[in-house]
Structures are given as C-alpha cells and as structure tokens.
Design an enzyme around this catalytic site. Sequence first.
Site, mmCIF file in Angstrom:
data_model
loop_
_atom_site.group_PDB
_atom_site.id
_atom_site.type_symbol
_atom_site.label_atom_id
_atom_site.label_comp_id
_atom_site.label_asym_id
_atom_site.label_seq_id
_atom_site.Cartn_x
_atom_site.Cartn_y
_atom_site.Cartn_z
ATOM 1 N N GLU A 490 112.280 -24.520 31.145
ATOM 2 C CA GLU A 490 113.795 -24.352 31.310
ATOM 3 C C GLU A 490 114.326 -25.757 30.768
ATOM 4 O OE1 GLU A 490 115.792 -22.863 32.219
ATOM 5 O OE2 GLU A 490 117.633 -24.260 32.843
ATOM 6 N N LYS A 494 117.577 -26.361 27.595
ATOM 7 C CA LYS A 494 118.489 -27.135 28.652
ATOM 8 C C LYS A 494 118.703 -27.882 27.534
ATOM 9 C CE LYS A 494 120.690 -25.370 30.303
ATOM 10 N NZ LYS A 494 119.919 -24.713 31.491
ATOM 11 N N GLU A 497 119.234 -25.983 23.454
ATOM 12 C CA GLU A 497 121.163 -25.329 24.245
ATOM 13 C C GLU A 497 121.910 -26.101 23.588
ATOM 14 O OE1 GLU A 497 121.092 -23.482 28.215
ATOM 15 O OE2 GLU A 497 121.995 -21.987 26.921
ATOM 16 N N HIS A 513 95.413 -26.257 23.360
ATOM 17 C CA HIS A 513 94.848 -24.750 22.209
ATOM 18 C C HIS A 513 96.049 -24.860 21.306
ATOM 19 C CE1 HIS A 513 92.063 -23.550 25.176
ATOM 20 N NE2 HIS A 513 92.877 -23.888 26.352
ATOM 21 N N LYS A 613 128.603 -18.065 27.455
ATOM 22 C CA LYS A 613 128.090 -18.313 28.104
ATOM 23 C C LYS A 613 127.874 -16.502 29.073
ATOM 24 C CE LYS A 613 127.673 -20.295 32.815
ATOM 25 N NZ LYS A 613 126.245 -20.811 32.871
HETATM 26 O O1 M6R Z 1 124.515 -14.785 33.014
HETATM 27 P P1 M6R Z 1 123.328 -14.684 32.955
HETATM 28 O O2 M6R Z 1 122.217 -15.316 33.961
HETATM 29 O O3 M6R Z 1 122.301 -13.584 33.003
HETATM 30 O O4 M6R Z 1 122.698 -15.411 31.740
HETATM 31 C C1 M6R Z 1 121.413 -14.958 31.503
HETATM 32 C C2 M6R Z 1 121.039 -16.395 29.564
HETATM 33 O O5 M6R Z 1 121.959 -15.709 28.682
HETATM 34 C C3 M6R Z 1 121.943 -17.722 30.241
HETATM 35 O O6 M6R Z 1 120.304 -18.229 31.167
HETATM 36 C C4 M6R Z 1 121.478 -18.730 29.214
HETATM 37 O O7 M6R Z 1 119.574 -18.645 29.071
HETATM 38 C C5 M6R Z 1 121.833 -19.647 29.735
HETATM 39 N N1 M6R Z 1 123.109 -20.646 28.732
HETATM 40 C C6 M6R Z 1 121.191 -20.756 29.830
HETATM 41 O O8 M6R Z 1 121.477 -22.640 30.438
#
Ligand code: M6R
Length: 618
Positions: A490, A494, A497, A513, A613
Amino acid sequence: MCGIIGYTGKRNAREVLINGLSRLEYRGYDSAGVAIVEDGDVQIEKKQGKLSVLAEELKRSPLQGTSGIGHTRWATHGVPNDVNAHPHYDHRKDIAIVHNGIIENYQELKKTLQTKGYKFVSETDSEVIAHLIADLYTNDLCDAVKRAVKKLKGSFAIAVVHKGEQGRIVGARKDSPLIAGAGDGEFFIASDIPAILEYTNKVIYLENGEVIDLKEDGITIYNSRGKKENREPVIIKWDIKQAEKDGYKHFMLKEIFEQPEMLRRMFTKRIKNGQAHFEELTFSKKELGKIKKIAIVACGTAYHAGMIGKYLLEKIAKIPVWVDQASEFRYRDPLVAKDTLVIAISQSGETADTLAGVREAKKRGAKVISICNVVDSSIARESHGVIYTHAGPEIAVASTKAYTAQIANLYLFTYYIASARGIKGLNEKKVFAALKKIPGHAKNFLEQHHSKKNKISGYAAKFHEYYLARNNKSCFLYLARNINYPNALEGALKLKEISYISAEGYPAGEMKHGPIALIDENPWVVCIATEAATHDKMEANIQEIKARGGIVIAIVSEGDGLGEDKSINYAIEVPRVPEILSPMLVAIPLQLLAYYVAGEFGYDIDQPRNLAKSVTVE
Ligand code: M6R
C-alpha cells in the site's frame, strides 16, 4: 471514470453544472464540457484540460439557460482533446449527450448509422449514442432514449437533452452509477451525490436498466420493461462541508487527518457490550457459522485491506481465506460455491471488476458480503449483505481513510464471524479495549505531524534533493513482514500514484530472492519494523540493506532501540501497540510520506495523472 451532471429548474444552469462538475472532477479530469438548451438551440462548450480551462472559457462566452448537462472526462476511446470531450451532438445538433462507461458495440452501431448518412466527428464510443437517439427520435426524447438504450451493449450512465424540449433531461443507466436529486421546483441528475448536495439532500438512486425523465414539473422513472416506478427520495444525512477541503491544502491531507475521528466514531458505533455489531448486515450468525472458506475480492488499496483481512480471519476466526484481485478472480474460474463467503471490498462500490466479481460469485452460489464506503452503491446493492465503512466522502484519488476504515471493519467482522463459528478464547473485551485506543494513538501521531515542517515532510524534502542530485535516478522499495506486508504494498502504491516515482512493495523475507539486486546507494528503502514477532528478522534485513549502501527509512515503535542510529538513516516512530493492531497506525506515516514526496515535486496530489477515483470500466 467520467462524471456526469444534469440540471433543470430556474437557476443559471451553467453555474449549477460547473459547480457540480467541480465536485465530480475526482472521477476524471482530462477534459470537460457543458450543453445548455435555450431558445430552441443546444449550445455546447467543451475543452481539453481541467475544469478550470472550461470555466475560464465560459467566463469569456457564457452560455445562458436554465437546463443543461455537463461532463468531466477520463478518456477511454480517443485521446483527450476538445473534439473527444463530451457533450456530443448528433449530426444535426438537435441532441446532446454525456456518457460515463463504455459502449462495447459502438463499432457495429456506428457502421449502421454511417450507412444511413450519420457523420461522426470524434474518436469516442460515446458519440454513437447521440446519433442513435437522433435516429430513433419522433418528437419524444424519453421515448427515443428508451428505445436507444435497448440497442446499447456495455456500461453506461447517460444524460440527454434535445433542442426542441427545453427544460427536459432524460437519463439512463446500466452498470455505471446515476442518481437523481429532487429540489424545490428543480431537478438534478448526477454520477454522485456531492455534485448536487449543495442544492438538495433528497436523492433517488437509479437501478440498472432504468430510464429517468426530468422535467421542470417532476421526475418519472421507468424500469427496464418500460413500466413507471414510484420511488421516494432518500434523505442524505451528511452535508457538503464533508466534501470540502476545510482549510487543508489538499483533500488527501484532510482525509489523512480525518482518520482518528473516523475510527473513533466507527468503534463507538460498532462495539457494544464488548461485542462487534453490524446492524445493517442481514446475515444471521447461524448462516455465517456454516461458511467453510472465504474469498476476498477487491482492487488496488481495497485489495491491500483484504490481504490484511486474510491474516486476521485465518489467525482469529480460523477459517481458510484467499484474496483475489477482482480483475483476476472474475476470469479464472475460482473455486467458490455454496459454502464460500465472498467478501467484496470497495470504497466507491462501483469498481467494474469488483462488481463483476460479485456477480460471478453469486452465479456460483456463494454468499456475498461487501464492505463499501458509498451507501447504496452498485456493489452494496448487489451483495447479499453489506457492511458500510461510514468513512465519509473520500475525494482524493489516492485512498487513505477508506483503507483504514476497511481494515477496522475487517477486525470487527473477524471477531463477529469467529464468535459465529464458536471459536473459544476470543477475549473480545480485552481486544476491543485495545482497539478503541487506536484512534487516540493515531490522533497523537498526527498531532506531531501537523505543522508544515514535520519529520516526515523533512525526509520527503531530503529525498527530493537526493533525487535531483542524482539526475532523477532513485526509487523506493517498501519491505515488511507478516500482517504489515500488505502495508508495504500500500505504501508503494500510494507513492507511485501521486509522485510517479517507481516503488515496489515486497515481503522482507523475499528480499534475498531478487529485490536485493536493486540495492546500491540509489533506492530508498522503507522498512516497516514496528513491534512484531518477526522484528529481529526485519532488523537483519535493515543491516543487509545498509551493508549494500541502501538508504533506510524505518517505521519503528515508539521508544524502540532501533531509533535513528547508524544503521538507519531516518526513523519514524509510531505508538507502540500489539502487532495485530498495528496496520491501521503504520498506514498513516506511509500515506504522509507519499503525500509530502508528491508535494516536493509539485504534483497535483488530489488528481494524479491518468487516474480516476472510481474505475467503472474494465
Ligand atoms: O473504489 P474502490 O475501493 O473499489 O477502488 C479500488 C481502486 O481503484 C482504488 O483503491 C485505487 O487503487 C486507489 N486510487 C488507491 O489509492
């Protein structure tokens, strides 16, 4: 993916549409446009770039009128430019449409329409909808839309206007979200609630296959068989302030800082008399007790929360669990059957692959519970049961508070199912007492990082300097073990992204590995080394990295011997809590580090390039 809005009433439609689009920009932001109907004409203004470009253009030549539609785009078919931006006209400019989704049979429809003489100007799949409706139009827009949607394959939420039917907007949806809003003598249609919440809190959720007809005097809904549906609006309890930045520079920062209070509210609501409660979950404990295995299905950040869920459910509820990325699950013939519980996790509740995973699981006879943030979203509605995270609207594209809310709910659900399975020695009272302290710990930690110049922002600035000094040659590696390994993934996600820096998450035990080959003086390695059964192993990993010249940022437990000694370049201390509870706290410095690194590079943190989003296309 793409935001749509429509308005009809007495206000200046342009202002309502631009305002609404500004709250939908998180869904896509490569171009935007509006179409306004006035004096027997449909006028379109659309521009490549962020909404601000369109807003500036509209200041120069403002479109007047009291009804219209708007769109903010995330490109699928056709590059982002003015022509491919929505709305799209039909060939006579009688009709304008906005679309969110993908029309899978657009090539076929396009060919048929072209042979009838319809001229296409864009590279989009969406334009075909405008021509198709025009082709079927005989003086009644709603009737034409009803007939057109029957010919469309794929996913869509659309809003349509006709120059001869001023004050009327027709919408339709299939597998893409669409809501309507009822105000006082004014009506709205939108992809999401924040777009209209400033004007009304009375919201109607449209079901798949429905068509909605908005006129100045009211709303009519038709189901997929063309029959009228009576549906009372739902009153939305949160207000628009929650969807605003509230003095923070970015939504992401605001949402990071909202986590302590969000967790506190959740634990107060969910934990009663030392037991976890999910009042919205219609599953009986008896039904849950019969489950033999669990599959968790999700994408992105929600998938990482699901991985933490696996550790918890297997350790505490003693049930076999596997976690699948929804895009893999749906295509790989998964072994789910009547004895399987599928948990779908999604902030938006609209992610196309996760929704398809829910449908696939149901087809195979599995029980499906979803963990969603957005109330009444498609995934929530299509699951047999839902747990709402109630994290409030998450606007920044990079998910933060939804993640910790998902983890927190997974903790509680783990104990809920463990007690349904008759697991002995759960000691819930003690565990929940410790869990209830997490919001306070998170608050204390964040208070130390409230000022602009805090420890983590300082490390981000050092990284930036380092990166520039090395001609942009550096990257990040995130290592952790056990229940914090998903946090390593994660943290890397982050950073990638929002700062576009290459980052990989790995289980630290796997370092030898392969990833160790990357280590010289270039990569910065974030090591999650908080109190844990495998703490010594993490220390050994850190030594191995240092021995090869790597730069280490370690996340350690408060007062831990590791500190900022010779072996660690930089350390971030988080409150000391039992390992099993640590993921919610460890997530926070990872979020802040990504935020501050992106800030150093001057990037658009809330709207990173190429992302949106909610990913409502496959
Ligand atoms: O709305 P969701 O939780 O289903 O979205 C899933 C992913 O698209 C979302 O978590 C994406 O990876 C985010 N931008 C992460 O920050």
